[in-house]
Design a protein around this motif. Structure first.
Motif, PDB file in Angstrom:
ATOM      1  N   ILE A 429      29.204  35.850  44.481  1.00  0.00           N
ATOM      2  CA  ILE A 429      29.395  34.275  43.810  1.00  0.00           C
ATOM      3  C   ILE A 429      30.545  33.552  44.620  1.00  0.00           C
ATOM      4  O   ILE A 429      30.355  32.379  45.094  1.00  0.00           O
ATOM      5  CB  ILE A 429      29.613  34.204  42.418  1.00  0.00           C
ATOM      6  CG1 ILE A 429      28.333  34.890  41.808  1.00  0.00           C
ATOM      7  CG2 ILE A 429      29.766  32.912  42.015  1.00  0.00           C
ATOM      8  CD1 ILE A 429      28.309  35.237  40.143  1.00  0.00           C
ATOM      9  N   LEU A 430      31.721  34.145  44.697  1.00  0.00           N
ATOM     10  CA  LEU A 430      32.602  33.599  45.315  1.00  0.00           C
ATOM     11  C   LEU A 430      32.301  33.185  46.907  1.00  0.00           C
ATOM     12  O   LEU A 430      33.002  32.509  47.435  1.00  0.00           O
ATOM     13  CB  LEU A 430      33.990  34.591  45.399  1.00  0.00           C
ATOM     14  CG  LEU A 430      34.779  34.542  43.738  1.00  0.00           C
ATOM     15  CD1 LEU A 430      35.702  35.626  44.022  1.00  0.00           C
ATOM     16  CD2 LEU A 430      35.008  33.366  43.355  1.00  0.00           C
ATOM     17  N   LYS A 431      31.893  34.106  47.596  1.00  0.00           N
ATOM     18  CA  LYS A 431      31.357  33.784  48.914  1.00  0.00           C
ATOM     19  C   LYS A 431      30.742  32.469  48.994  1.00  0.00           C
ATOM     20  O   LYS A 431      30.786  31.784  49.954  1.00  0.00           O
ATOM     21  CB  LYS A 431      30.734  34.900  49.345  1.00  0.00           C
ATOM     22  CG  LYS A 431      31.502  36.207  49.941  1.00  0.00           C
ATOM     23  CD  LYS A 431      30.862  37.474  50.352  1.00  0.00           C
ATOM     24  CE  LYS A 431      31.723  38.614  50.677  1.00  0.00           C
ATOM     25  NZ  LYS A 431      30.805  39.745  51.280  1.00  0.00           N
ATOM     26  N   GLU A 432      29.808  32.536  48.145  1.00  0.00           N
ATOM     27  CA  GLU A 432      28.786  31.285  48.147  1.00  0.00           C
ATOM     28  C   GLU A 432      29.342  30.083  47.654  1.00  0.00           C
ATOM     29  O   GLU A 432      29.142  28.985  48.090  1.00  0.00           O
ATOM     30  CB  GLU A 432      27.495  31.624  47.687  1.00  0.00           C
ATOM     31  CG  GLU A 432      26.523  32.848  48.081  1.00  0.00           C
ATOM     32  CD  GLU A 432      26.023  32.408  49.368  1.00  0.00           C
ATOM     33  OE1 GLU A 432      25.809  31.437  49.845  1.00  0.00           O
ATOM     34  OE2 GLU A 432      25.872  33.403  50.285  1.00  0.00           O
ATOM     35  N   VAL A 433      30.181  30.003  46.563  1.00  0.00           N
ATOM     36  CA  VAL A 433      30.538  28.978  45.779  1.00  0.00           C
ATOM     37  C   VAL A 433      31.714  28.454  46.108  1.00  0.00           C
ATOM     38  O   VAL A 433      32.364  27.453  46.150  1.00  0.00           O
ATOM     39  CB  VAL A 433      30.272  29.161  44.350  1.00  0.00           C
ATOM     40  CG1 VAL A 433      30.727  27.878  43.537  1.00  0.00           C
ATOM     41  CG2 VAL A 433      28.824  29.349  43.981  1.00  0.00           C
TER      42      VAL A 433
END
Length: 526
Positions: A429-433
């Motif tokens: 999630i952190l990589k994307e958002v």
């Protein structure tokens, strides 16, 4: 005996009013940045202050202590010294401020019980204690505050300010009790702060409890603020492993917030306070799990080495065991608890002793996980990304402690697998958002993931050994399997160590370390 008529009091009132106007003019000139005019106004104000002080000295010289006017004239003189000390304190002239406060207290200490003096005495001691703490004399500051907080003064106080002392007209007493309550609370807060500075956490917690108790009795505290400060007291008890007390204060805070939510009272800080309370319960669980695990490991180590120890070491172990039991008994001693007399607290049904079995561990885990979910409702990835990450990492820690108490290998593996899933989901999630947030916490996340993979490898080793032992397999075959998986585990440990240095180029025989981990993990599970 000389008598003081109304004309003298009127003269003193006029002198004081002129002094107030000059002080106000100084403030106006300071805001207007008129340097020459400010110097002139300051000089005139000093002259007026000297004139008023001299007039009071003249009156004190012609009256005796038995004169009915003596307390009021003395209070006026001490009030001027107090006001001078406040000005010196605002300009950080602490030694000079202390001198003025000492002079004021020397005048009024003998008659501090007089209704005209009591409030002034409390204010002078309050400021003197603060000045002493700024000068580093915490012991004297503590002694002063302990003395005035333990004394019971007559609540029928007549004067609450310097203006009221010099006033000859009718005085408004509608806010009298509120002022006295506020000053008493301030003295308690300062004493609590001094205890913290001296490392007396439990004494500070006791004083903070007294503050909350007084606010409940007075009935004018903000419930959300009260609950927030109540939850903070639990942290002080957690530092001393007083689980029962910590649980009590967290429960009391929760009762207040739940009542607001149940009654649908709209409060702008309610959601934030609930999230902070959730953080308190999470911290409670992590501290209790950590202390319980350390206690169990210590006990197991003592049992392992007990047969090999000398008699002196055995005596030391017995003494350590006795001390541990005494410590646990002191933690559970109900006499050490402080309870709110003005509030009926419903204590949460959650473990408040060292965790000893899987049932207790599960009860603490599931209860804390409920609060962790509530915390994530407020600390969203959009508004509070780092707090959101912290919540997931706390969940990872809770899974790790739960796995420690699991007995069945498959159950341990499932718990660690859930831990890995939570961390991998957060990483994705952190990589994307939130790529910037991912960069900031990537090392910590990868370290956690590496630790989980190592734990899973260890559990797979145990599973293979158990499966082969149950089937009475060839010992050589078991050894080859163990050696193969040990090689994989060595690679994982090497990868985990490299995370601390931030270098991936030294990995042998693999272009992408994470691909190597996943491939080895799949081989092991097969």
């Amino acid at each position: 005996m000389a008598l003081i008529d109304e004309c003298v009091y009127k003269e003193l009132e006029d002198l004081f009013e002129n002094l107030k106007k000059s002080c106000q003019k100084i403030a106006d000139d300071t805001n207007n940045e008129s340097g020459d005019k400010l110097h002139e106004t300051t000089s005139k104000t000093q002259e007026k202050l000297t004139a008023l002080s001299s007039r009071l000295d003249e009156i004190l010289n012609i009256i005796t202590k038995e004169n009915e006017a003596y307390p009021k004239i003395t209070a006026m003189k001490a009030s001027l010294l107090y006001e001078k000390a406040k000005i010196l304190l605002s300009t950080d002239e602490n030694p000079e401020c202390k001198v003025k406060l000492d002079e004021a207290l020397a005048l009024i200490t003998e008659i501090k019980e007089h209704p005209l003096i009591t409030y002034l005495y409390l204010r002078c001691v309050n400021h003197l204690a603060y000045v002493l703490s700024k000068l580093g004399d915490f012991n004297k500051s503590r002694n002063l505050l302990e003395e005035i907080t333990s004394c019971e003064f007559n609540p029928n106080i007549v004067v609450y300010s310097t203006e009221e002392l010099f006033c000859t007209g009718e005085i408004d007493r509608s806010q009298a009790q509120a002022k006295l309550h506020k000053l008493a609370i301030n003295n308690y807060q300062m004493l609590s702060w001094v205890y913290i500075k001296q490392g007396l956490d439990l004494e500070s917690a006791r004083i903070q409890h007294e503050i909350l108790e007084r606010e409940l009795t007075f009935g004018e505290s903000d419930p959300v603020d009260w609950a927030t400060r109540c939850a903070r007291i639990a942290v002080l008890h957690l530092s001393k492993m007083r689980w029962l007390s910590a649980r009590y204060y967290l429960s009391a805070a929760g009762n207040v917030l739940d009542r607001l939510e149940r009654d649908m009272i709209d409060h702008p800080e309610l959601a934030k306070a609930q999230a902070e309370l959730a953080r308190g319960w999470i911290y409670y669980a992590l501290r209790l799990f950590d202390a319980s695990k350390a206690k169990d490991i210590d006990r197991i180590c003592n049992e392992i080495f007990q047969d090999e120890s000398s008699s002196s070491v055995l005596d030391s172990c017995e003494e350590h065991k006795q001390n541990a039991e005494e410590e646990e008994e002191s933690v559970l001693d109900p006499k050490l608890q402080f309870k709110f007399a003005a509030q009926d607290v419903r204590v949460e049904d959650v473990p408040a002793t060292f965790i000893k079995n899987l049932e207790q561990a599960k009860a603490l885990f599931y209860y804390t996980n409920t609060w962790l979910k509530r915390a994530r409702l407020y600390y969203t990835l959009r508004d509070h990304p780092f707090m959101y990450v912290s919540c997931v990492l706390d969940l990872s820690e809770l899974y790790r402690y739960l796995a420690f108490y699991e007995i069945d290998l498959d159950a341990q593996y499932n718990v660690q697998k859930r831990r890995a899933d939570a961390l991998e989901a957060l990483s994705g999630i952190l990589k994307e958002v939130r790529p910037q947030c991912y960069i900031a916490v990537s090392v910590e996340l990868l370290r956690e993931l590496a630790e989980v993979q190592i734990e899973l490898m260890g559990l797979n080793l145990k599973r293979i050994y158990k499966m082969q032992a149950d089937a009475n397999g060839n010992p050589e075959n078991i050894k080859r399997r163990v050696d193969a998986v040990s090689t994989i585990q060595t690679k994982l440990e090497k990868f985990g160590n490299m995370l601390g240095h931030g270098s991936f180029d030294e990995q042998e025989g693999c272009d992408n370390p994470r691909d190597s981990i996943m491939e080895d993990g799949n081989t092991t599970s097969e």
